[in-house]
Scaffold this active site. Structure first.
Site, PDB file in Angstrom:
ATOM      1  CD  GLU A 170      -2.878  -1.274   2.357  1.00 16.58           C
ATOM      2  OE1 GLU A 170      -2.790  -0.422   3.251  1.00 16.58           O
ATOM      3  OE2 GLU A 170      -3.738  -2.173   2.355  1.00 16.58           O
ATOM      4  CG  ASN A 177      -0.277  -7.216  -1.311  1.00 13.95           C
ATOM      5  OD1 ASN A 177      -0.800  -7.929  -2.165  1.00 13.95           O
ATOM      6  ND2 ASN A 177      -0.808  -7.066  -0.098  1.00 13.95           N
ATOM      7  CG  HIS A 192      -9.539  -6.283   0.781  1.00 13.30           C
ATOM      8  ND1 HIS A 192      -9.757  -7.425   1.534  1.00 13.30           N
ATOM      9  CD2 HIS A 192      -8.234  -5.973   0.942  1.00 13.30           C
ATOM     10  CE1 HIS A 192      -8.628  -7.776   2.132  1.00 13.30           C
ATOM     11  NE2 HIS A 192      -7.690  -6.916   1.788  1.00 13.30           N
ATOM     12  CD  GLU A 198      -4.198  -8.190   1.777  1.00  9.79           C
ATOM     13  OE1 GLU A 198      -5.085  -7.500   2.306  1.00  9.79           O
ATOM     14  OE2 GLU A 198      -2.989  -7.896   1.837  1.00  9.79           O
ATOM     15  CG  ASP A 228     -12.270  -9.567   1.988  1.00 11.43           C
ATOM     16  OD1 ASP A 228     -12.217  -8.594   1.209  1.00 11.43           O
ATOM     17  OD2 ASP A 228     -11.777  -9.531   3.138  1.00 11.43           O
TER      18      ASP A 228
HETATM   19  C1  XIL Z   1      -5.827  -6.682   8.385  1.00  8.93           C
HETATM   20  C2  XIL Z   1      -6.000  -7.848   9.341  1.00  8.93           C
HETATM   21  O1  XIL Z   1      -6.770  -8.847   8.728  1.00  8.93           O
HETATM   22  C3  XIL Z   1      -6.649  -7.372  10.622  1.00  8.93           C
HETATM   23  O2  XIL Z   1      -6.706  -8.416  11.578  1.00  8.93           O
HETATM   24  C4  XIL Z   1      -5.877  -6.201  11.196  1.00  8.93           C
HETATM   25  O3  XIL Z   1      -6.546  -5.686  12.321  1.00  8.93           O
HETATM   26  C5  XIL Z   1      -5.715  -5.097  10.168  1.00  8.93           C
HETATM   27  O4  XIL Z   1      -5.098  -5.630   9.006  1.00  8.93           O
HETATM   28  N1  XIL Z   1      -4.726  -4.940   3.715  1.00  8.93           N
HETATM   29  C6  XIL Z   1      -3.652  -5.689   4.142  1.00  8.93           C
HETATM   30  C7  XIL Z   1      -3.805  -6.562   5.322  1.00  8.93           C
HETATM   31  O5  XIL Z   1      -2.611  -5.715   3.473  1.00  8.93           O
HETATM   32  O6  XIL Z   1      -2.602  -6.679   6.044  1.00  8.93           O
HETATM   33  C8  XIL Z   1      -4.921  -6.112   6.229  1.00  8.93           C
HETATM   34  O7  XIL Z   1      -5.097  -7.094   7.259  1.00  8.93           O
HETATM   35  C9  XIL Z   1      -6.185  -5.892   5.441  1.00  8.93           C
HETATM   36  C10 XIL Z   1      -5.977  -4.821   4.401  1.00  8.93           C
END
Ligand code: XIL
Length: 311
Positions: A124, A165, A201, A231, A233
């Site tokens: 990020e 990422n 996401h 990641e 979802d």
């Molecule tokens: C999230 C975790 O799942 C949570 O448990 C934590 O509180 C915050 O981070 N992008 C990312 C991940 O790269 O590391 C994040 O994970 C979600 C968003």
């Protein structure tokens, strides 16, 4: 759930490892060939104070992956978030912060050397318009913090595949272009970058189409890197409705289908597998039901079958 070449995996986190039903599900290699620590390898966990390294949580995830014979994506080395205050608050000059960053990367990557198929070296680093996000690394070191981080990781574990990422880079646009520019920047500096991770996401009904995701992946591949969905979802307003679930199944299928269509897409990771442990409701109020297993760790057959059929 894995196509010939690609893995299908899940994130996990240490507190959940006390839940036997959960661990049994995660350890079922018919479903999951890969895991990612959701928090255990972040800076605030690994080096909470300067020079003090704590690997207990990360090691627990590595042990589980090894026991199950699952691949491991290691996440993440340089990120503005979950960064301890001693780093975040800044006040270091350029040379000092470079040495702090290099020391962190070298120590952590060396500790996990040979265990990580992938490392998310940087996470990020971009604003939505594709410019660099202001953070202590960028503000102190400038964009060179990125190639320096990648070169340092490569020196510590030459075999690990090194990833950039980010989110909202899953279809064409300013931020995706910014991420492509990061790939070019790292290569211009002569450092190694092997892949780009698309966090993915997504939101039910506004997930990028399969063709939009495929062509975007191909834009990265043409720069000489592999890609992964890291990641995934797909959240909805809760409680979800039958029509939302039908759309969600299509959105999952589009995303899996895009990875399948791109030979350099090496795998898909969902950001945990059950709504019981999803991060979504705590961050996006009123939303959730984002994963293929429900809060009782039961498969949602519509979603599960959509994923299976799309591979
Ligand atoms: C999230 C975790 O799942 C949570 O448990 C934590 O509180 C915050 O981070 N992008 C990312 C991940 O790269 O590391 C994040 O994970 C979600 C968003």
């Amino acid at each position: 759930m894995a196509a010939g070449k690609a893995y299908f995996g899940s994130a996990t986190d240490n507190p959940e490892l006390a839940d036997t039903v959960y661990v049994n599900g995660l350890s079922n290699t018919a479903d999951f060939g890969q895991i990612t620590p959701g928090n255990a390898m972040k800076w605030d966990t690994i080096e909470p104070s300067r020079g003090t390294f704590s690997y207990t949580n990360g090691d627990a995830i590595v042990s589980l992956a090894q026991k199950n014979g699952q691949k491991l994506r290691c996440h993440t080395l340089v990120w503005y978030s979950q960064l301890p205050n001693w780093v975040k608050s800044g006040g270091f000059d350029n040379a000092t912060l470079i040495s702090i960053m290099k020391n962190h990367i070298t120590n952590e990557v060396t500790h996990y050397k040979g265990k990580c198929l992938h490392w998310d070296v940087a996470n990020e680093a971009l604003n939505e318009d594709g410019t660099y996000r202001s953070n202590v690394f960028y503000d102190t070191i400038g964009p060179a913090y990125l190639p320096i981080a990648f070169a340092t990781a490569a020196a510590a574990d030459p075999e690990a595949r090194l990833y950039y990422n980010d989110y909202n880079i899953e279809s064409a646009g300013s931020k995706s272009t910014g991420a492509q520019n990061i790939v070019k920047l790292i290569k211009q500096y002569g450092a190694k970058i092997d892949g780009v991770g698309f966090q993915s996401h997504f939101i039910v009904g506004s997930t990028p189409s399969e063709s939009a995701q495929t062509s975007n992946m191909n834009a990265f591949v043409s720069l000489g890197v592999e890609v992964a969905i890291t990641e995934l979802d797909i959240r909805t307003t809760t409680p979800s409705t039958a029509s939302a679930i039908a759309q969600q199944a299509k959105d999952y299928a589009a995303t899996i289908g895009a990875c399948k269509a791109v030979s350099k897409c090496v795998g898909v990771t969902i950001w945990d597998y059950t709504d019981k442990y999803s991060w979504i409701p705590s961050v996006f109020s009123g939303q959730g039901a984002a994963l293929p297993w429900d809060e009782n760790i039961q498969k949602k057959l519509d979603i599960y079958n959509a994923i299976l059929n799309a591979w």
